[in-house]
Write an enzyme that holds these catalytic residues in place. Structure first.
Site, PDB file in Angstrom:
ATOM      1  N   ILE A 105      -0.545  -5.532   6.244  1.00 13.33           N
ATOM      2  CA  ILE A 105      -0.171  -4.895   4.976  1.00 13.33           C
ATOM      3  C   ILE A 105       1.189  -5.388   4.485  1.00 13.33           C
ATOM      4  O   ILE A 105       1.805  -4.772   3.615  1.00 13.33           O
ATOM      5  CB  ILE A 105      -0.186  -3.361   5.095  1.00 13.33           C
ATOM      6  N   THR A 140       3.721  -6.169   6.760  1.00  9.22           N
ATOM      7  CA  THR A 140       4.752  -5.816   7.733  1.00  9.22           C
ATOM      8  C   THR A 140       4.928  -6.844   8.842  1.00  9.22           C
ATOM      9  O   THR A 140       5.872  -6.752   9.615  1.00  9.22           O
ATOM     10  CB  THR A 140       4.419  -4.462   8.364  1.00  9.22           C
ATOM     11  N   GLY A 145       5.939   3.349  16.515  1.00  7.07           N
ATOM     12  CA  GLY A 145       5.803   3.007  15.114  1.00  7.07           C
ATOM     13  C   GLY A 145       7.134   3.174  14.422  1.00  7.07           C
ATOM     14  O   GLY A 145       7.869   4.126  14.679  1.00  7.07           O
ATOM     15  N   GLY A 183       7.942   1.426  10.881  1.00  9.47           N
ATOM     16  CA  GLY A 183       8.104   0.956   9.511  1.00  9.47           C
ATOM     17  C   GLY A 183       8.587   2.002   8.522  1.00  9.47           C
ATOM     18  O   GLY A 183       9.319   1.677   7.587  1.00  9.47           O
ATOM     19  N   GLU A 184       8.195   3.263   8.698  1.00 10.07           N
ATOM     20  CA  GLU A 184       8.552   4.287   7.724  1.00 10.07           C
ATOM     21  C   GLU A 184       9.890   4.956   8.011  1.00 10.07           C
ATOM     22  O   GLU A 184      10.447   5.637   7.143  1.00 10.07           O
ATOM     23  CB  GLU A 184       7.441   5.332   7.653  1.00 10.07           C
ATOM     24  N   GLY A 224       0.825  -1.205   0.000  1.00  2.72           N
ATOM     25  CA  GLY A 224       0.000   0.000   0.000  1.00  2.72           C
ATOM     26  C   GLY A 224       0.859   1.254   0.000  1.00  2.72           C
ATOM     27  O   GLY A 224       0.686   2.145  -0.808  1.00  2.72           O
ATOM     28  N   PHE A 225       1.773   1.343   0.974  1.00  4.93           N
ATOM     29  CA  PHE A 225       2.746   2.442   1.053  1.00  4.93           C
ATOM     30  C   PHE A 225       2.079   3.805   1.181  1.00  4.93           C
ATOM     31  O   PHE A 225       2.648   4.820   0.780  1.00  4.93           O
ATOM     32  CB  PHE A 225       3.680   2.430  -0.161  1.00  4.93           C
ATOM     33  N   GLN A 269      11.626  -4.603   7.755  1.00  2.26           N
ATOM     34  CA  GLN A 269      11.236  -3.211   7.560  1.00  2.26           C
ATOM     35  C   GLN A 269      12.437  -2.338   7.214  1.00  2.26           C
ATOM     36  O   GLN A 269      12.331  -1.403   6.417  1.00  2.26           O
ATOM     37  CB  GLN A 269      10.532  -2.678   8.806  1.00  2.26           C
TER      38      GLN A 269
END
Length: 725
Positions: free
Chosen positions: A461, A463, A689, A691-692, A233-234, A625
């Protein structure tokens, strides 16, 4: 099973994915389903005058061709709907590739053929498609939701004028698109009672449900959204987009289920993108390297009908200690689709900041790592008054990654390190990203067979959400992994977090742990109250749960299965505990590039990262990740660039043959380190959080390594071969 959280447990959904048993949204079997195909506008600005449907309707299998004339009138939702308008509600065209008709047929092939036969006559206006042509029309938009587009502290202009050393540069990045492997898809099924089921590729089943309910004016609980797996999705599948609403509307009109799968080309105009971005950044510093001023003016592409800035300058405001900061985020109006969130949205501004810090380090003759250490802050400077970070370990990240990389061996002079016919460059950058926390719940059921099932309306998603939540429940219950099943991606389950903004684990981990503790205590209470149990009469607090067994010293042992079999019915609890707060994750990336000067060929060959993400829940998925973030940053820096025809405002490379993304052959060696001090038995708190975060610093680190390799400073991504020659 104490200590299970944090281990590198293999993905519990791995077998289902590699055998094809995992059902994605478009895989759901729906009896009697019809197929949809969109007719997209071929102009970027103007009005639909006439739509001729006759040839399409004459084709075999075609059920309907819907237009603005017969589409139901829908309510325009606010967040998380991404567009400032709903297509096919009127005749206005806002961008090339906007839906103007919706074909429904018995088969996909029939729908696609008929869509090509729909003839549309327009009144076209000349579009504006290049940001460079209208930079003099840039303006300060209204604040975007809760985030201001202008921020200041101190007197940045005066401090910059008095600074001993200044860096004044402009950095830029082009429009970029998400390109998940799984296209966007919706299957809409209206039930006889008027409720709606959507099988949807979405990063937020709850948000999608709420958006659709608002659009159709339906009561709460009348829409169910199902999305058990997501093929990437990103950020593209975070908001709800027009194709979802139009498919639901078409299904209602036809009285039968309708499935729509966007084509790759349609995804370039239908579900957002990273906006083109220009960043004028000025830094002022003392001769000792202390920042005294940061003046940042960024300009992002917008549309004529919205003022949303998705590329925030958060790190420019917060990352380094500086008393005088002024940040402005401007926009220019173009006749292009609305942009949206794209993985690590701060990267556009962060690329400029981390490149400018590298440039400042050379101006001062200070090592790039040392310069960042000298400007490190333990205080979040944006709130008024500033607030100390609860547990920031960025300095440890610098030290760990630099040591593992061998940074101390780096020659500071650019262009002096060679290996054969290649120049070798080393670069680094700080990494940071915000994370949010969304109120969530999780329901845990222990059945009469002693097996546990967790349900939550969050998403997998890619992850590792299924795996990490299963670990948390197993540890909380004291059960083996194979005795716990996690079910996600369905609004029939308790409301839970959107999988965006790095929010999933900070939001859902604590409710899952809370549910596990409640369920464990409930089963123990059954055991100690049951005269048939070996634990009868034992104080509940003395019972220990491990490996599916409940014990209280000696041979007084019972099991979940035995207790629940005697009980004869399920135990069900809901967890809703919150012990995380919104915040930031931090890290550092060090990498090596090799450049062949005759051809301008560049390879990223080695990467070492260290990240402070609070509690590490699964080292294997966390490392995944990091690898994904590195590849994402590599694509940002070296390849990705959406091209638009300036005359027609049409995307000219809407496919993966001309829009380049990294592949396995581009992957460097990646060593991922984590700063994780919490003991395995510590309370499940301090989760951030993450992942990004691992992609945010990679583009700047690559550019900084290029400068170290050949002495050429590149400030405009992607860093293509022509810029290296």
């Amino acid at each position: 099973m104490s200590g299970l959280v944090g281990q590198g447990v293999a993905r519990v959904d791995g077998r289902a994915k590699v055998t094809g048993a995992a059902r994605y949204a478009a895989d759901q079997e729906v009896p009697g389903v019809l197929h949809g195909a969109l007719v997209m506008s071929t102009i970027a600005r103007g009005e639909v005058l006439e739509i001729d449907r006759r040839a399409a309707l004459a084709r075999p299998g075609v059920v309907a061709v819907h237009t603005h004339a017969d589409m139901p009138r829908l309510n325009l939702p606010n967040f998380p709907y991404n567009r400032p308008f709903i297509p096919m509600q009127d005749t206005r065209v806002h961008h090339h590739g906007q839906p103007v008709a919706y074909v429904v047929a018995q088969t996909l092939e029939q729908a696609q053929e008929a869509a090509g036969l729909v003839k549309v006559r327009y009144r076209a206006e000349d579009p504006v498609a290049r940001m460079a042509d209208v930079l003099d029309e840039a303006f300060l938009p209204d604040d975007f939701r809760d985030r201001p587009n202008e921020y200041s502290r101190g007197d940045a202009a005066a401090a910059l004028g008095q600074a001993a050393v200044r860096v004044d540069r402009t950095y830029s990045s082009p429009m970029q698109h998400h390109n998940p492997i799984e296209p966007h898809t919706t299957t809409a099924v209206w039930e006889d009672d008027g409720t709606l089921i959507l099988y949807e590729s979405t990063q937020g089943v709850v948000f999608a449900r709420n958006t659709v309910q608002i659009a159709f004016g339906m009561p709460e609980g009348s829409v169910r959204v199902v999305s058990p797996y997501l093929g990437g999705g990103f950020g593209a599948k975070g908001p709800t987009y027009p194709h979802t609403l139009l498919t639901a509307a078409a299904a209602r009109l036809c009285g039968r289920p309708v499935k729509l799968v966007l084509t790759r080309a349609q995804m370039y105009t239908s579900n957002g993108h990273r906006a083109e971005y220009r960043h004028h950044l000025r830094l002022g510093a003392t001769r000792q390297g202390a920042l005294t001023a940061v003046v940042s003016t960024s300009t992002a592409q917008m549309t004529r009908v919205d003022e949303n800035v998705y590329n925030g300058g958060d790190s420019t405001v917060r990352l380094y200690a500086c008393p005088n900061v002024h940040v402005r985020q401007l926009g220019v109006r173009l006749d292009l689709p609305t942009s949206s969130y794209m993985r690590s949205p701060e990267t556009t501004a962060h690329f400029g900041l981390e490149t400018a810090m590298d440039e400042l380090s050379y101006e001062l003759g200070i090592d790039p790592v040392e310069l960042r250490i000298r400007n490190h802050t333990e205080v979040d400077q944006q709130p008024d008054p500033p607030v100390p970070y609860a547990d920031k370990r960025l300095l440890e990240c610098y030290r760990a990654a630099a040591e593992a990389f061998g940074w101390a061996r780096r020659s500071p002079r650019p262009g002096t390190t060679r290996d054969g016919d290649e120049y070798v460059g080393w670069g680094m950058a700080t990494e940071t990203h915000t994370h949010t926390v969304i109120p969530s719940q999780a329901r845990l059921t222990i059945g009469p067979d002693g097996r546990a099932t967790l349900r939550a309306a969050t998403q997998e998603i890619g992850t590792g959400t299924y795996t990490v939540l299963t670990q948390i429940v197993c540890e909380g219950l004291g059960m083996p992994l194979d005795q716990v099943t996690t079910l996600l991606g369905d609004t029939a389950y308790p409301d839970a977090s959107l999988s965006a903004g790095s929010s999933t684990m900070p939001s859902v981990a604590a409710p899952a742990a809370d549910a596990a503790a409640k369920a464990r205590n409930a089963v123990i209470a059954l055991a100690v109250a049951d005269p048939r149990s070996p634990l009868h009469g034992v104080p509940a607090e003395e019972v220990v749960a491990r490996d599916g067994r409940l014990s209280a010293g000696g041979d007084r042992v019972d099991t979940y299965r035995a207790v629940m079999t005697r009980h004869g019915r399920s135990v069900e609890v809901t967890g809703d505990k919150r012990n995380s707060t919104p915040g930031h994750s931090f890290g550092a990336v060090f990498l090596e590039v090799r450049i062949q000067p005759r051809l301008g060929r560049l390879r990223v060959t080695r990467v070492v990262t260290a990240h402070d993400l609070g509690r590490v829940l699964n080292r294997r998925t966390a490392r995944g990740q990091v690898i994904g973030g590195v590849m994402w940053g590599l694509g940002f820096a070296l390849m990705e660039h959406t091209m638009v025809d300036p005359a027609t405002a049409r995307v000219v490379n809407p496919n993966l043959s001309t829009y380049l993304v990294p592949v396995c052959a581009d992957a460097p060696s990646v060593e991922a380190l984590f700063v994780d001090r919490l003991e395995p038995d510590a309370e499940l708190a301090g989760i951030r959080g993450f992942g990004e975060t691992p992609g945010t610093g990679v583009p700047a680190a690559i550019g900084n390594a290029i400068y170290h390799a050949i002495g050429r400073r590149l400030r405009d991504v992607p860093f293509t071969q022509d810029k290296l020659l």
